[in-house]
Design a protein around this motif. Sequence first.
Motif, PDB file in Angstrom:
ATOM      1  N   LYS A 143       0.850  -1.180   0.000  1.00  0.00           N
ATOM      2  CA  LYS A 143       0.000   0.000   0.000  1.00  0.00           C
ATOM      3  C   LYS A 143       0.893   1.240   0.000  1.00  0.00           C
ATOM      4  O   LYS A 143       1.910   1.288   0.676  1.00  0.00           O
ATOM      5  CB  LYS A 143      -0.885  -0.001   1.246  1.00  0.00           C
ATOM      6  N   ILE A 144       0.481   2.232  -0.755  1.00  0.00           N
ATOM      7  CA  ILE A 144       1.279   3.449  -0.861  1.00  0.00           C
ATOM      8  C   ILE A 144       0.659   4.504   0.045  1.00  0.00           C
ATOM      9  O   ILE A 144      -0.564   4.610   0.161  1.00  0.00           O
ATOM     10  CB  ILE A 144       1.290   3.950  -2.328  1.00  0.00           C
ATOM     11  N   CYS A 145       1.505   5.284   0.671  1.00  0.00           N
ATOM     12  CA  CYS A 145       0.998   6.337   1.549  1.00  0.00           C
ATOM     13  C   CYS A 145       1.907   7.539   1.434  1.00  0.00           C
ATOM     14  O   CYS A 145       3.118   7.420   1.649  1.00  0.00           O
ATOM     15  CB  CYS A 145       0.985   5.800   2.980  1.00  0.00           C
ATOM     16  N   LEU A 196      -3.863   7.222 -10.385  1.00  0.00           N
ATOM     17  CA  LEU A 196      -3.740   6.594  -9.066  1.00  0.00           C
ATOM     18  C   LEU A 196      -4.935   5.688  -8.801  1.00  0.00           C
ATOM     19  O   LEU A 196      -4.798   4.564  -8.325  1.00  0.00           O
ATOM     20  CB  LEU A 196      -3.677   7.672  -7.976  1.00  0.00           C
ATOM     21  N   ILE A 224      -7.117   4.339 -11.029  1.00  0.00           N
ATOM     22  CA  ILE A 224      -7.298   3.241 -11.982  1.00  0.00           C
ATOM     23  C   ILE A 224      -6.253   2.145 -11.785  1.00  0.00           C
ATOM     24  O   ILE A 224      -6.535   0.963 -12.007  1.00  0.00           O
ATOM     25  CB  ILE A 224      -7.272   3.758 -13.440  1.00  0.00           C
ATOM     26  N   ARG A 284      -5.375   0.842  -9.222  1.00  0.00           N
ATOM     27  CA  ARG A 284      -5.802  -0.103  -8.175  1.00  0.00           C
ATOM     28  C   ARG A 284      -6.971  -0.972  -8.645  1.00  0.00           C
ATOM     29  O   ARG A 284      -7.447  -1.829  -7.879  1.00  0.00           O
ATOM     30  CB  ARG A 284      -6.248   0.663  -6.909  1.00  0.00           C
ATOM     31  N   VAL A 285      -7.430  -0.693  -9.858  1.00  0.00           N
ATOM     32  CA  VAL A 285      -8.654  -1.338 -10.302  1.00  0.00           C
ATOM     33  C   VAL A 285      -8.382  -2.463 -11.312  1.00  0.00           C
ATOM     34  O   VAL A 285      -9.138  -3.435 -11.369  1.00  0.00           O
ATOM     35  CB  VAL A 285      -9.588  -0.233 -10.898  1.00  0.00           C
ATOM     36  N   TYR A 331      -3.370  -5.410 -10.281  1.00  0.00           N
ATOM     37  CA  TYR A 331      -3.120  -4.884  -8.929  1.00  0.00           C
ATOM     38  C   TYR A 331      -3.195  -5.991  -7.881  1.00  0.00           C
ATOM     39  O   TYR A 331      -2.317  -6.133  -7.029  1.00  0.00           O
ATOM     40  CB  TYR A 331      -4.118  -3.770  -8.593  1.00  0.00           C
ATOM     41  N   LYS A 332      -4.246  -6.782  -7.979  1.00  0.00           N
ATOM     42  CA  LYS A 332      -4.408  -7.846  -6.982  1.00  0.00           C
ATOM     43  C   LYS A 332      -3.270  -8.848  -7.090  1.00  0.00           C
ATOM     44  O   LYS A 332      -2.758  -9.339  -6.086  1.00  0.00           O
ATOM     45  CB  LYS A 332      -5.737  -8.574  -7.186  1.00  0.00           C
ATOM     46  N   ARG A 376      -0.206  -7.491  -5.437  1.00  0.00           N
ATOM     47  CA  ARG A 376      -0.234  -7.479  -3.963  1.00  0.00           C
ATOM     48  C   ARG A 376       0.135  -8.848  -3.394  1.00  0.00           C
ATOM     49  O   ARG A 376       0.519  -8.963  -2.236  1.00  0.00           O
ATOM     50  CB  ARG A 376      -1.628  -7.075  -3.442  1.00  0.00           C
TER      51      ARG A 376
END
Lengths: 479, 218
Positions: A36-38, A129, A131, A133-134, A138-139, A142
Amino acid sequence: MDSELSPQDKKDLDKFIKFFALKTVQVIVQARLGEKICTRSSSSPTGSDWFNLGIKDIPEVTHEAKKALAGQLPGIGRSMCVEISLKTSEGDSMELETWCLEMNEKCDKDIKVSYTVYNRLSVLLKSLLAITRVTPAYKLSRKQGHDYVILYRIYFGEVQLSGLGEGFQTVRVGVVGTPIGTVTLSCAYRTNLAFMSNRQFERSAPIMGIIVDHFVDPPCSSQRPANMGQPCNYRAPDEEDGGQFAGVQDSQEVCNTSFSTSPPSQVLHTGKEGGVVLVPAQPPQGADTHLTVEHAPNTPGSSGEDDGLSQSGEGRRDDRRSVSPSDPVESLNAFTRKVGAFVNKPNTQMTIASLDLPFAAFAPRGLDTEENDPMVHPPESPPCLSPLQGSLHSEGSEGSGPQDDFVMVDFRPAFSKDDLLPMDLGTFYREFQNPPQLASLSLHISSQSMADDLDSLPEKLAVYEKNIDEFDAFVDMLQ
Amino acid sequence: MNCRSEVLEVTVEARQVEEAMLALLHTILLHRSTGKFHYKKEGTYSIGTVGTLDIDCDFIDFTFVRVSSEELDRMIRKAVSEFKEALSNSGSDGIGQISLEFYQKKKSRWPFSDECIPWEVWSIKVNVVNLANEQERQICREKVGEKLGEKVINVVEVINRHEYLPKMPTQSEVDNVFDTSLKDVQPYLYKITYQITDCLGTSVSTTMRRLIKDTLAL
């Protein structure tokens, strides 16, 4: 066309497009790191945050992007593409998606460069940003780690979508009109992941031996063929791979006292120079494993994982070391004693009746003397031989107690492994051939307790009758 | 001017309502928030930085990006949880709708109060379903995740049409366009409202209105 654009505007526009391209690459690659990016908001402008967004710059990624661009800018017919692919531990690879930053000829002459174009590029980055994750990759990213890793490749020029298989889908992230053309950002992603489902996710956890960094090269790209891409993870450039390996060895030594129940699930990440720590948000594997003191030295280690993680990992390792026996074989050898004729391997004869742990042979003993050894002083048990016991004994056992000192040379029970731990099964057999009698089953004791019970019964009944109201209230409460 | 109106519809389990709403509302707000403005003497301004944060949903196979601002998150969560309460109190057949409206304030002369003129309204219709067993719930997790992904793509598509946006205000006008009360980011002025439909398909508010009208008609 360009004559209508002032030189300052042209210069600004080129700068915006260049940095937009670099930030686009950063967003895409960071979204495929597997974490996860923060980033933090800051009310006071720092001047270095392009497009007013907190997007960190991973130096390696910027370097790759600049290399691919080679001083050019995305333009008409010259697209910048970021290809995301997956590579399994067996060496198979598959393209998952291709992000394209393109420019077409449709110009918007009236638009203000330094204001509207800049803000719209900022909105487009925000859309990117969201899109990133969609899409399906992406999955997958992870969950990367032991079975597969995610790689990225940046190229400039013609868009190549043939590696995405049949039926790939396209999603448009957005467009921004500029006086010199319209910037378009889109993503083409693979939908046919059949290769994955058949092979990858049905495999059980790999056995020890696969080092996590096996297919992760150091940042230096010269060691990697040009078409393979860089891994989507990050390590500080000054870290040696030797550090990784050292970690593996350490954990193997320490495995004397630890047991990893599952393989490490994340490629190792360490802090990067800018102070952003890209450490996976999972506890170290060691944190979950329960410490049992006695284990074989070759259990699958949490290979290399302890390295980059927090201090607590280190402390834990030290604790384990102090508890473990330094050398199990040594403690075995110190324990030789005479058991009987024909016995040549002391380790096959040991009976440690007091411990029921697996690999109990490695237990730090030191205190077991002949006095307590059931081999020498068999327990007081009735001499009943089960058919099993009869079959196990090799000689001279009829009518005699199973704890016969001079029998059982090289006792090898069926199905036991003929290597380090033959005594495991043998020990089990020995221990449980003659379990002690249950106390309650022995007539003498049981009759005594029965008599006691009967005597105390009237008293108990009197007490219960006195408290009958309490019991009734309790029953009502339950209802 | 005409107000742009977009409707998104999702079907979720009761326990997924909160996360689904947060995901969509935060995605919209991410695009409709800027950094804090700092006006300088010459009439120009500089803009602060907006950080972002990935949020994994617990009940849905989905990750969304929101603005890194705890204040903003608190406000959105409060509104969503009120909506969720209202939805669960309405009964199991409840259908609800939560609206995120961006507006501009137009100063009026005394004694009239300021006008709020919406320029973009996002309505998210929610259908709540009950599932019978764990297997269905697992499928629902994944399906709702995919649906939310599609909704995010819809949102991005609308926003990237770059249709009407309020003009960047001068310092004196900034509170008419942006919510400047937060200390780290500056979203456009917005308000969140919701509406619950009972199982008869009529909204509670229209029923009340009808009752009052009928009473007055007598």
